[in-house]
Design a protein around this motif. Sequence first.
Motif, PDB file in Angstrom:
ATOM      1  N   TYR A 118      -4.176 -12.816  -4.477  1.00  0.00           N
ATOM      2  CA  TYR A 118      -3.359 -13.338  -3.380  1.00  0.00           C
ATOM      3  C   TYR A 118      -4.302 -13.835  -2.293  1.00  0.00           C
ATOM      4  N   THR A 119      -3.740 -14.562  -1.343  1.00  0.00           N
ATOM      5  CA  THR A 119      -4.617 -15.210  -0.355  1.00  0.00           C
ATOM      6  C   THR A 119      -4.416 -14.707   1.061  1.00  0.00           C
ATOM      7  N   ASP A 120      -3.260 -14.099   1.338  1.00  0.00           N
ATOM      8  CA  ASP A 120      -2.942 -13.747   2.725  1.00  0.00           C
ATOM      9  C   ASP A 120      -3.377 -12.320   3.027  1.00  0.00           C
ATOM     10  N   SER A 121      -4.470 -12.171   3.757  1.00  0.00           N
ATOM     11  CA  SER A 121      -4.994 -10.836   4.047  1.00  0.00           C
ATOM     12  C   SER A 121      -4.083 -10.053   4.990  1.00  0.00           C
ATOM     13  N   SER A 122      -3.122 -10.733   5.610  1.00  0.00           N
ATOM     14  CA  SER A 122      -2.219 -10.039   6.531  1.00  0.00           C
ATOM     15  C   SER A 122      -0.998  -9.457   5.836  1.00  0.00           C
ATOM     16  N   SER A 123      -0.882  -9.689   4.533  1.00  0.00           N
ATOM     17  CA  SER A 123       0.255  -9.129   3.802  1.00  0.00           C
ATOM     18  C   SER A 123       0.268  -7.615   3.936  1.00  0.00           C
ATOM     19  N   THR A 124       1.437  -7.070   4.205  1.00  0.00           N
ATOM     20  CA  THR A 124       1.509  -5.628   4.428  1.00  0.00           C
ATOM     21  C   THR A 124       1.787  -4.853   3.160  1.00  0.00           C
ATOM     22  N   TYR A 125       2.589  -5.416   2.279  1.00  0.00           N
ATOM     23  CA  TYR A 125       2.913  -4.766   1.022  1.00  0.00           C
ATOM     24  C   TYR A 125       2.717  -5.744  -0.128  1.00  0.00           C
ATOM     25  N   LEU A 126       2.363  -5.172  -1.276  1.00  0.00           N
ATOM     26  CA  LEU A 126       2.230  -5.970  -2.499  1.00  0.00           C
ATOM     27  C   LEU A 126       3.080  -5.314  -3.570  1.00  0.00           C
ATOM     28  N   TYR A 127       3.765  -6.139  -4.345  1.00  0.00           N
ATOM     29  CA  TYR A 127       4.811  -5.657  -5.232  1.00  0.00           C
ATOM     30  C   TYR A 127       4.569  -6.097  -6.668  1.00  0.00           C
ATOM     31  N   TRP A 128       5.132  -5.310  -7.580  1.00  0.00           N
ATOM     32  CA  TRP A 128       5.255  -5.708  -8.974  1.00  0.00           C
ATOM     33  C   TRP A 128       6.718  -5.627  -9.370  1.00  0.00           C
ATOM     34  N   SER A 132       4.237  -9.618   0.643  1.00  0.00           N
ATOM     35  CA  SER A 132       5.249  -9.731   1.693  1.00  0.00           C
ATOM     36  C   SER A 132       4.632 -10.335   2.938  1.00  0.00           C
ATOM     37  N   LYS A 133       5.388 -11.226   3.525  1.00  0.00           N
ATOM     38  CA  LYS A 133       4.962 -11.853   4.764  1.00  0.00           C
ATOM     39  C   LYS A 133       5.923 -11.410   5.873  1.00  0.00           C
ATOM     40  N   PHE A 134       5.829 -12.048   7.006  1.00  0.00           N
ATOM     41  CA  PHE A 134       6.636 -11.662   8.157  1.00  0.00           C
ATOM     42  C   PHE A 134       8.120 -11.642   7.802  1.00  0.00           C
ATOM     43  N   GLY A 135       8.807 -10.601   8.254  1.00  0.00           N
ATOM     44  CA  GLY A 135      10.224 -10.465   7.971  1.00  0.00           C
ATOM     45  C   GLY A 135      10.495 -10.076   6.551  1.00  0.00           C
ATOM     46  N   ASN A 136       9.464  -9.527   5.908  1.00  0.00           N
ATOM     47  CA  ASN A 136       9.566  -9.112   4.519  1.00  0.00           C
ATOM     48  C   ASN A 136       9.921 -10.279   3.604  1.00  0.00           C
ATOM     49  N   LYS A 137       9.446 -11.469   3.922  1.00  0.00           N
ATOM     50  CA  LYS A 137       9.595 -12.602   3.018  1.00  0.00           C
ATOM     51  C   LYS A 137       8.633 -12.405   1.858  1.00  0.00           C
ATOM     52  N   LEU A 138       9.152 -12.421   0.655  1.00  0.00           N
ATOM     53  CA  LEU A 138       8.331 -12.234  -0.531  1.00  0.00           C
ATOM     54  C   LEU A 138       7.853 -13.573  -1.062  1.00  0.00           C
ATOM     55  N   THR A 196      20.798  -7.156   4.925  1.00  0.00           N
ATOM     56  CA  THR A 196      19.994  -8.350   4.689  1.00  0.00           C
ATOM     57  C   THR A 196      20.298  -8.936   3.318  1.00  0.00           C
ATOM     58  N   LEU A 197      20.503 -10.227   3.282  1.00  0.00           N
ATOM     59  CA  LEU A 197      20.827 -10.919   2.039  1.00  0.00           C
ATOM     60  C   LEU A 197      19.902 -12.116   1.895  1.00  0.00           C
ATOM     61  N   TYR A 198      19.402 -12.322   0.677  1.00  0.00           N
ATOM     62  CA  TYR A 198      18.462 -13.403   0.385  1.00  0.00           C
ATOM     63  C   TYR A 198      19.007 -14.272  -0.752  1.00  0.00           C
ATOM     64  N   TRP A 199      18.758 -15.562  -0.642  1.00  0.00           N
ATOM     65  CA  TRP A 199      18.969 -16.477  -1.764  1.00  0.00           C
ATOM     66  C   TRP A 199      17.601 -17.032  -2.170  1.00  0.00           C
ATOM     67  N   LEU A 222      18.486  -3.027   2.639  1.00  0.00           N
ATOM     68  CA  LEU A 222      19.153  -2.332   3.749  1.00  0.00           C
ATOM     69  C   LEU A 222      19.028  -3.122   5.037  1.00  0.00           C
ATOM     70  N   ASP A 223      17.805  -3.523   5.341  1.00  0.00           N
ATOM     71  CA  ASP A 223      17.559  -4.416   6.464  1.00  0.00           C
ATOM     72  C   ASP A 223      16.239  -5.135   6.221  1.00  0.00           C
ATOM     73  N   TYR A 224      15.814  -5.954   7.155  1.00  0.00           N
ATOM     74  CA  TYR A 224      14.647  -6.800   6.913  1.00  0.00           C
ATOM     75  C   TYR A 224      13.346  -5.982   6.825  1.00  0.00           C
ATOM     76  N   ARG A 225      13.380  -4.726   7.331  1.00  0.00           N
ATOM     77  CA  ARG A 225      12.171  -3.899   7.282  1.00  0.00           C
ATOM     78  C   ARG A 225      12.052  -3.136   5.970  1.00  0.00           C
ATOM     79  N   SER A 226      13.117  -3.133   5.191  1.00  0.00           N
ATOM     80  CA  SER A 226      13.119  -2.376   3.946  1.00  0.00           C
ATOM     81  C   SER A 226      12.119  -2.955   2.954  1.00  0.00           C
ATOM     82  N   ASN A 227      11.443  -2.076   2.234  1.00  0.00           N
ATOM     83  CA  ASN A 227      10.463  -2.527   1.248  1.00  0.00           C
ATOM     84  C   ASN A 227      11.098  -2.930  -0.069  1.00  0.00           C
TER      85      ASN A 227
END
Lengths: 110, 114
Positions: A24-34, A92-98, B31-34, B96-101
């Motif tokens: 991955y490239t973003d060192s600011s990512s807080t979580y990494l997922y599988w 994950s990026k800001f706002g938990n955008k994956l 939180t809902l995502y498309w 659950l919300d935007y902070r949820s993992n």
Amino acid sequence: GEDVEQSLFLSVREGDSSVINCTYTDSSSTYLYWYKQEPGAGLQLLTYIFSNMDMKQDQRLTVLLNKKDKHLSLRIADTQTGDSAIYFCAESKFGNKLVFGAGTILRVKS
Amino acid sequence: EAGVVQSPRYKIIEKKQPVAFWCNPISGHNTLYWYRQNLGQGPELLIRYENEEAVDDSQLPKDRFSAERLKGVDSTLKIQPAELGDSAVYLCASSLDYRSNEQFFGPGTRLTVL
């Protein structure tokens, strides 16, 4: 996604260990997922690791994180035919955008 | 407990026709995502809702795509008119919300545009 790269395909024999790699490239990512995706199904979260950890083990799954090299791996011990699927790495990026990689197809031969 | 429900599971339409997808998230998830998943690729986020508010729609092609989550529960994603390049699997997820993992994904709607 261009930010996350994975190898395309892995073939192993039943009972062997599988290792799926991701960079991955973003060192600011807080979580990494599988995630795991079986044919015709949605994505199933397998495990995730916080960016300040080096390793996480969960039954047959071991995640290793090398922050310096921005490298993440998933090891599946004693791989079974039911593990055949596509495995996605995500950061994950800001706002938990994956942001997902393109996926690694794991084929388990019996 | 029921997971994320999506319908229809499959849809085949001709180009220039409209199409709509429906998603019911897990009960209590704010939180809902498309996401859109093209063949051989990972999912890409289209839009994220916090309750009824769209807080991240930067990747949604607004000329033809629209989405709503009027009561902060279920959501609809619409394409009008559809183009050949819209063929993909459209995935809905909730947390659950935007902070949820943990984001929980539905089975997706596979759209084929002819």
